[in-house]
Motif scaffolding. Structure first.
Motif, PDB file in Angstrom:
ATOM      1  N   LYS A  50     -12.603   0.458  -0.088  1.00 46.07           N
ATOM      2  CA  LYS A  50     -12.135   1.423   0.686  1.00 46.07           C
ATOM      3  C   LYS A  50     -13.378   2.760   0.545  1.00 46.07           C
ATOM      4  O   LYS A  50     -14.094   2.568  -0.771  1.00 46.07           O
ATOM      5  N   GLU A 108       0.700  -1.217   0.264  1.00 45.34           N
ATOM      6  CA  GLU A 108      -0.172  -0.174   0.026  1.00 45.34           C
ATOM      7  C   GLU A 108       0.977   1.409  -0.076  1.00 45.34           C
ATOM      8  O   GLU A 108       1.672   1.574   0.875  1.00 45.34           O
ATOM      9  N   ASP A 109       1.083   2.390  -0.990  1.00 44.16           N
ATOM     10  CA  ASP A 109       1.222   3.273  -0.821  1.00 44.16           C
ATOM     11  C   ASP A 109       1.285   4.667  -0.635  1.00 44.16           C
ATOM     12  O   ASP A 109       1.610   5.202  -0.404  1.00 44.16           O
ATOM     13  N   ASP A 148      -2.802  -3.025  -1.961  1.00 47.06           N
ATOM     14  CA  ASP A 148      -3.419  -2.591  -3.242  1.00 47.06           C
ATOM     15  C   ASP A 148      -3.773  -1.977  -4.701  1.00 47.06           C
ATOM     16  O   ASP A 148      -1.789  -2.070  -5.225  1.00 47.06           O
ATOM     17  N   GLY A 158      -4.008   0.353  -6.804  1.00 48.96           N
ATOM     18  CA  GLY A 158      -3.687   1.419  -7.709  1.00 48.96           C
ATOM     19  C   GLY A 158      -1.841   2.502  -6.709  1.00 48.96           C
ATOM     20  O   GLY A 158      -1.412   2.100  -5.584  1.00 48.96           O
TER      21      GLY A 158
HETATM   22 CA    CA Z   1      -2.934   3.618  -3.745  1.00 51.10          CA
END
Ligand code: CA
Length: 236
Positions: free
Chosen positions: A104, A11-12, A55, A57
């Protein structure tokens, strides 16, 4: 309980990453962290985690490509995390080999529930490889693959051939979300993708038969996405 399960968190977004890692640490999980796709692949190959929380993205790589890369060498369960607007991404991720998804924003309870479902699937698969089984047992449901018979509370159920094929497909992927397209390809073949309504009808009759006289709910509907058979927890 043996070793703590290890979860790789990819996850960023730092806030989400912290929320997940704190939750896992307080619920008896071990975790590894990755902020991008490259380090996710490195962590996955070098530490072989029990579950990947991915995640979709990420800044450097498409999440779908990460799933495909991991699937080229491992069946480790992957739960994708995606934004609410990305229904097609979820479907694509599941078709690429992801096991489940979280949307999310999700709650801590939701996260823990998904992990429990996936761990049950994992434990089931691990016991399977120990003793090659031709019998599937889930709660009070039993499938004898050799005989082609299904029992509920030891009473034989009468399923149509399509219902039986559907049930076997769900059972063989217990704990995993299967997309409409995947199920249709497996049951009817390529070219029937528009038959989601037909699939729904068969699923309804199947569910009636296996859930009517049972205390358990076996088949979970994922609206717009597909279906999953849940592994019922063994009482011991
Ligand atoms: Ca993300």
């Amino acid at each position: 309980m043996k070793n703590k399960p290890t979860i790789l968190i990819v996850e960023d977004d730092r806030a989400v990453r912290n929320l997940i890692s704190t939750t896992l640490a307080t619920h008896d999980y071990k975790y590894l962290l990755a902020q991008n796709g490259a380090s996710a692949l490195l962590e996955a190959t070098s530490h072989n985690p029990d579950i990947v929380l991915l995640d979709l993205g990420l800044p450097d790589m498409d999440g779908i490509d990460i799933i495909k890369k991991i699937r080229s060498w491992s069946n480790m369960p992957i739960i994708v995390i995606s934004a609410r607007s990305e229904d097609n991404d979820k479907i694509e991720a599941l078709d690429a080999g992801a096991d489940d998804y979280l949307t999310k924003p999700f709650s801590v309870e939701e996260l823990l529930a998904r992990l429990r479902v996936t761990l049950r699937r994992l434990n089931y698969i691990r016991t399977l490889s120990d003793k090659e089984s031709s019998i599937f047992i889930n709660g009070d449901l039993k499938i004898d693959y050799n005989l082609g018979c299904v029992y509920l509370n030891n009473e034989e159920l009468h399923l149509t051939p399509i219902e039986y094929k559907l049930l076997c497909l769900l059972a063989k992927n217990v704990g995993k979300v299967l997309t409409h397209t995947y199920i249709i390809h497996e049951i009817w073949g390529v070219g029937y993708e528009n038959e989601v309504a037909t699939l729904r009808v068969f699923m309804t009759t199947l569910r009636k038969k296996i859930e009517k006289n049972s205390n358990n709910k076996y088949i979970q509907t994922h609206v717009g996405i597909g279906y999953r058979m849940l592994k019922v927890e063994n009482k011991s």
